[in-house]
Scaffold this active site. Structure first.
Site, PDB file in Angstrom:
ATOM      1  N   CYS A  42     -62.033  28.664 100.187  1.00 33.77           N
ATOM      2  CA  CYS A  42     -63.593  28.720 100.231  1.00 33.77           C
ATOM      3  C   CYS A  42     -63.721  30.150 101.292  1.00 33.77           C
ATOM      4  CB  CYS A  42     -64.577  27.506 100.505  1.00 33.77           C
ATOM      5  SG  CYS A  42     -66.202  27.810 100.463  1.00 33.77           S
ATOM      6  N   CYS A  77     -72.083  12.807  89.961  1.00 31.30           N
ATOM      7  CA  CYS A  77     -72.844  13.754  90.966  1.00 31.30           C
ATOM      8  C   CYS A  77     -71.597  15.011  91.189  1.00 31.30           C
ATOM      9  CB  CYS A  77     -72.885  13.155  92.222  1.00 31.30           C
ATOM     10  SG  CYS A  77     -73.747  14.171  93.782  1.00 31.30           S
TER      11      CYS A  77
END
Length: 314
Positions: free
Chosen positions: A47, A124
Site C-alpha cells: 500500500c 462488507c
C-alpha cells in the site's frame, strides 16, 4: 450528539455508566447474542499510504510481503468456511489507497463480491477511497456495508497519516451513504491519542445521517517496523468507558470489539461485551494481525452464556 454531552456520559461514575449502557443495549438488541464476523485480506501489502499503524505500507520494513489479489475461488473457500463456523458477515479488505471504476482490480473485486453475496452472509468491503460511482457498483454487486474508519479525531489524524486527509475519509463515507450502502465506521485506540480525541471521534460518528450501521472499536496492535510499534496497550477501563459511551450515543449500531483482542484477557472482553459491544471478528487472523482462534471464542461465548447472532438479511 455534542462533545459536551459525550464527555458527560463518559465521565459518569463507572458502574453507573455500565448500568446505563446495559439498559440502552437491552432496549435495542438481544443481549444474549453476538454477531460473528470474518475478515479476510484479499490483497495484502504494497500500500502506498503511510498510516502509522499499518504493516502493509510500503514505507515501512515490517516483513509483510506484497501479494496479488486473491483468486475468486480461494476467497470463496474461506467464505464458505466462515459461514459454516457461524459468521453472518464476511468482510474483505484490500491494501490500496482506493479504487476506480474501470480498473481491472476493481472489476476483479466486483466478481468476488458477486460470488460471495450468493452465500447468504452480509458482505462488507474496505478498499480505501472511492466515489459514488464505485459505491453504486459495489452495491449492485451485492455489498451490504462499506468499512472506512475515521480512526481518531480530526485534530490528531495528521499525526497518524499524511498521505490523505480527514476530509478524504469523510468524502468517501458520503459517497457510500449516497449509494445507500450501510456505513461501517469506527476508530483505533492506543495510538497515543487522548481520551478527548476518542470522544471527538464519537462526535463525528454521531453526526452521520444516517448513523453508522456498525462501529468497530480497534485496539492498536503494534506492528514491528511501524512508527507505532512501541505503543503500550490501551488502559482497559478507558476502553470499556469508550464502548459504553458509544453504545449510549449510537444505540442502534453494532459496536464491534475488533482488532486487539489478543491483548485483552477474557475478563476484559467480558466487560466490553457487558458494556454494549455485540459484534466480534471471528477467526485466527485479521488482515496481518493475530486474533483469538475460533475455539477460544466459542469457549468465551459459552462461558458468558452468549450465542451467535443469526443472519438478519432482508
Amino acid at each position: 450528539m455534542t462533545l459536551a454531552e459525550l464527555q458527560g456520559i463518559y465521565d459518569t461514575p463507572f458502574f453507573d455508566l455500565l448500568e446505563r449502557a446495559r439498559s440502552t443495549f437491552s432496549s435495542h438488541w438481544n443481549r444474549s447474542e453476538v454477531q460473528l464476523c470474518t475478515l479476510l485480506s484479499i490483497k495484502t501489502g504494497g500500500c502506498s499510504e503511510d498510516c502509522a499503524y499499518c504493516a502493509q505500507s510500503v514505507r515501512y520494513h515490517t516483513g509483510v510481503r506484497t501479494e496479488r489479489l486473491m483468486d475468486p475461488e480461494a476467497v470463496m473457500e474461506v467464505a464458505r468456511r466462515a459461514r459454516e463456523n457461524g459468521s453472518t458477515r464476511f468482510c474483505m479488505g484490500a491494501a490500496w489507497k482506493g479504487v476506480r471504476d474501470g480498473d481491472a482490480k476493481f472489476e476483479q473485486v466486483l466478481q468476488i463480491v458477486r460470488a460471495v453475496s450468493q452465500l447468504g452472509m452480509e458482505v462488507c468491503v474496505t478498499l480505501g477511497q472511492l466515489s459514488l460511482r464505485e459505491a453504486e457498483k459495489l452495491k449492485e454487486a451485492g455489498v451490504t456495508a462499506y468499512n472506512h474508519n475515521i480512526d481518531t479525531s480530526e485534530e490528531y489524524y495528521p499525526e497518524i497519516v499524511s498521505t490523505h486527509s480527514y476530509s478524504d475519509r469523510l468524502n468517501t463515507i458520503r459517497a457510500v451513504q449516497q449509494a445507500n450502502l450501510s456505513v461501517c465506521c469506527g476508530g483505533i485506540v492506543g495510538m497515543g491519542e487522548t481520551e478527548l480525541d476518542r470522544l471527538k471521534m464519537l462526535e463525528v460518528l454521531t453526526s452521520f445521517d444516517p448513523p453508522p450501521e456498525s462501529v468497530p472499536i480497534n485496539c492498536l496492535m503494534p506492528m514491528p517496523g511501524t512508527p507505532l510499534e512501541d505503543q503500550p496497550p490501551v488502559e482497559i477501563f478507558e476502553l470499556v468507558r469508550l464502548i459504553a459511551t458509544a453504545r449510549i450515543a449510537l444505540p442502534k449500531a453494532k459496536v464491534r470489539l475488533s482488532a486487539g483482542r489478543t491483548r485483552l484477557s477474557k475478563e476484559a472482553q467480558a466487560l466490553c461485551l457487558f458494556a454494549g459491544a455485540n459484534s466480534i471478528f471471528y477467526g485466527n487472523r485479521l488482515l496481518t494481525a493475530e486474533n483469538p482462534g475460533v475455539d477460544h471464542d466459542r469457549e468465551l461465548l459459552s462461558a458468558l452464556d452468549l450465542s451467535a447472532q443469526p443472519p438478519r438479511l432482508e
